[in-house]
Design a protein around this motif. Structure first.
Motif, PDB file in Angstrom:
ATOM      1  N   PRO A 195       0.823  -1.267  -0.075  1.00  0.00           N
ATOM      2  CA  PRO A 195       0.041   0.017  -0.052  1.00  0.00           C
ATOM      3  C   PRO A 195       0.808   1.277  -0.044  1.00  0.00           C
ATOM      4  O   PRO A 195       2.067   1.356   0.488  1.00  0.00           O
ATOM      5  N   GLU A 196       0.436   2.315  -0.651  1.00  0.00           N
ATOM      6  CA  GLU A 196       1.323   3.508  -0.716  1.00  0.00           C
ATOM      7  C   GLU A 196       1.749   3.990   0.381  1.00  0.00           C
ATOM      8  O   GLU A 196       3.178   4.299   0.353  1.00  0.00           O
ATOM      9  N   GLN A 197       0.938   4.113   1.343  1.00  0.00           N
ATOM     10  CA  GLN A 197       1.723   4.623   2.507  1.00  0.00           C
ATOM     11  C   GLN A 197       2.827   3.716   3.338  1.00  0.00           C
ATOM     12  O   GLN A 197       3.815   4.170   3.629  1.00  0.00           O
ATOM     13  N   GLU A 198       2.656   2.581   3.234  1.00  0.00           N
ATOM     14  CA  GLU A 198       3.633   1.382   3.848  1.00  0.00           C
ATOM     15  C   GLU A 198       4.718   1.584   2.696  1.00  0.00           C
ATOM     16  O   GLU A 198       5.860   1.338   3.614  1.00  0.00           O
ATOM     17  N   ARG A 199       4.738   1.526   1.676  1.00  0.00           N
ATOM     18  CA  ARG A 199       5.691   1.615   0.865  1.00  0.00           C
ATOM     19  C   ARG A 199       6.622   2.939   1.084  1.00  0.00           C
ATOM     20  O   ARG A 199       7.770   2.955   1.035  1.00  0.00           O
ATOM     21  N   ASP A 200       6.051   4.067   1.012  1.00  0.00           N
ATOM     22  CA  ASP A 200       6.501   5.311   1.116  1.00  0.00           C
ATOM     23  C   ASP A 200       7.399   5.287   2.613  1.00  0.00           C
ATOM     24  O   ASP A 200       8.546   5.720   2.658  1.00  0.00           O
ATOM     25  N   VAL A 201       6.846   4.800   3.514  1.00  0.00           N
ATOM     26  CA  VAL A 201       7.345   4.947   5.049  1.00  0.00           C
ATOM     27  C   VAL A 201       8.600   3.758   4.889  1.00  0.00           C
ATOM     28  O   VAL A 201       9.547   4.258   5.505  1.00  0.00           O
ATOM     29  N   TYR A 202       8.181   2.710   4.395  1.00  0.00           N
ATOM     30  CA  TYR A 202       9.319   1.676   4.340  1.00  0.00           C
ATOM     31  C   TYR A 202      10.607   2.383   3.602  1.00  0.00           C
ATOM     32  O   TYR A 202      11.884   2.217   4.139  1.00  0.00           O
TER      33      TYR A 202
END
Length: 82
Positions: free
Chosen positions: A13-20
């Motif tokens: 998911p976008e937020q998870e990808r960005d945070v990771y």
């Protein structure tokens, strides 16, 4: 193999990808700066930066990173044998 790993990360998911990706970049910068790997200290530092960057709690940042790392670990363990 690296291409498949990139595709796995892109499917998060976008937020998870960005945070990771943000947190991984911060860990990489610490390592390149010659920081000794003090897990607790580095985790606290990186989680705090991610929480400020993405307006989430430090705990949420740590959980997102751990979840992504777990998926990547499973991919590396089982995906390579496919």
């Amino acid at each position: 193999m690296e291409k498949e790993l990139e595709q796995l990360i892109e499917k998060l998911p976008e937020q998870e990808r960005d945070v990771y990706q943000f947190m991984q970049n911060e860990y990489d910068q610490l390592e390149q700066a010659g920081e000794k790997h003090d897990v607790a200290e580095n985790d606290t530092f990186v989680e705090k930066k991610a929480s400020e960057q993405f307006d989430i709690t430090e705990e949420e940042a740590g959980n997102i990173y751990a979840k992504a790392e777990s998926q990547i670990s499973r991919f590396n363990k089982y995906g390579a044998s496919k």
